[in-house]
Design an enzyme around this catalytic site. Structure first.
Site, PDB file in Angstrom:
ATOM      1  N   CYS A 176       0.832  -1.196   0.000  1.00 55.93           N
ATOM      2  CA  CYS A 176       0.000   0.000   0.000  1.00 55.93           C
ATOM      3  C   CYS A 176       0.873   1.256   0.000  1.00 55.93           C
ATOM      4  CB  CYS A 176      -0.901  -0.013   1.229  1.00 55.93           C
ATOM      5  SG  CYS A 176      -2.088   1.350   1.279  1.00 55.93           S
ATOM      6  N   ASP A 192       0.426   3.731   1.776  1.00 52.42           N
ATOM      7  CA  ASP A 192       0.399   4.316   3.121  1.00 52.42           C
ATOM      8  C   ASP A 192       1.819   4.617   3.604  1.00 52.42           C
ATOM      9  OD1 ASP A 192       0.299   4.454   6.096  1.00 52.42           O
ATOM     10  OD2 ASP A 192      -1.817   3.975   5.783  1.00 52.42           O
ATOM     11  N   ARG A 230       3.044   4.839   6.391  1.00 50.31           N
ATOM     12  CA  ARG A 230       3.476   4.120   7.596  1.00 50.31           C
ATOM     13  C   ARG A 230       3.978   2.709   7.308  1.00 50.31           C
ATOM     14  NH1 ARG A 230      -2.202   4.676  10.463  1.00 50.31           N
ATOM     15  NH2 ARG A 230      -2.727   4.103   8.311  1.00 50.31           N
ATOM     16  N   HIS A 280      -2.150  -4.139   5.140  1.00 48.55           N
ATOM     17  CA  HIS A 280      -1.820  -3.655   6.480  1.00 48.55           C
ATOM     18  C   HIS A 280      -3.052  -3.260   7.267  1.00 48.55           C
ATOM     19  CE1 HIS A 280      -2.474   0.745   5.916  1.00 48.55           C
ATOM     20  NE2 HIS A 280      -2.256   0.447   4.656  1.00 48.55           N
ATOM     21  N   CYS A 289      -6.028  -0.031   6.799  1.00 45.25           N
ATOM     22  CA  CYS A 289      -5.853   0.531   5.449  1.00 45.25           C
ATOM     23  C   CYS A 289      -7.030   1.449   5.107  1.00 45.25           C
ATOM     24  CB  CYS A 289      -5.753  -0.602   4.434  1.00 45.25           C
ATOM     25  SG  CYS A 289      -5.596  -0.044   2.726  1.00 45.25           S
TER      26      CYS A 289
END
Length: 208
Positions: A42, A44, A46, A98, A101
């Site tokens: 992803c 993302d 993080r 994750h 999400c």
């Protein structure tokens, strides 16, 4: 004053630290890349692929997008796969979802979204609909999001395995494994979802 000067300073500090630890690091990095792994994850911020598996730049070939989707019309993702498999000769393809999400949460809640993200998430909305009964039976929203994240990883592993790129590699006898993983933001730990496909005949029949 240069904009984002602190990021350039961070970069200089990082380069100094890497050189102090290993004077040959950047010389090697500038050579031919030969990663064993390709990571489909992803976007993302993080979930930095190299960092969470403890590998250096050059050791993982990475593709990231919202909700780690692999779709037949995504030339970007397919180009990454083709280059990784046919040129770099990677041995492992890792699909990693994750916890928490945002794309999965939006698809599950059917939050109204503007194009193009709404179009992008259509396969995920369809997946949530397919498993609506199972998801609806879970206790709370977080549990539903986590479960859909896992189902999404399984679906994307199936999509990777069904690409002509991977099927050709297997047909030629290449050693190539496709893995499904999940990363938990709450403790920083990866979890193997028990899904590892090494040949087309081993593709589980129950994959979405």
């Amino acid at each position: 004053m240069k904009e984002l000067a602190h990021l350039f300073e961070n970069n200089r500090r990082w380069a100094r630290d890497m050189t102090a630890r290993d004077p040959e690091f950047f010389r090697r990095l500038a050579g031919i890349q030969a990663p064993r792994y390709v990571w489909i994850g992803c976007s993302d911020s993080r979930v930095p692929a190299n960092t969470i598996v403890g590998l250096l730049p050059g050791e993982v070939f990475v593709h990231r997008n919202v909700a780690n989707l692999v779709t037949p019309g995504d030339a970007n993702c397919l180009s990454v796969l083709q280059f990784a498999v046919e040129t770099l000769g990677v041995e492992h393809i890792i699909v990693c979802g994750h916890h928490g999400c945002g794309g999965v949460r939006a698809a599950l809640s059917r939050t109204p979204l503007a194009d193009p993200i709404a179009r992008w998430l259509e396969p995920l909305v369809a997946l949530a609909g397919r498993y609506a009964a199972e998801l609806g039976g879970l206790g709370d929203e977080e549990a539903r999001v986590d479960r859909l994240c896992e189902l999404n990883v399984r679906a994307q592993v199936g999509n990777v395995c069904r690409t002509e790129i991977v099927r050709r590699a297997w047909a030629r006898g290449r050693s190539l494994a496709v893995h499904g993983w999940y990363y938990d933001l709450r403790d920083g730990l990866l979890r193997d979802l028990g899904l590892c496909v090494r040949q087309e005949a081993d593709l589980p029949a129950d994959l979405p």
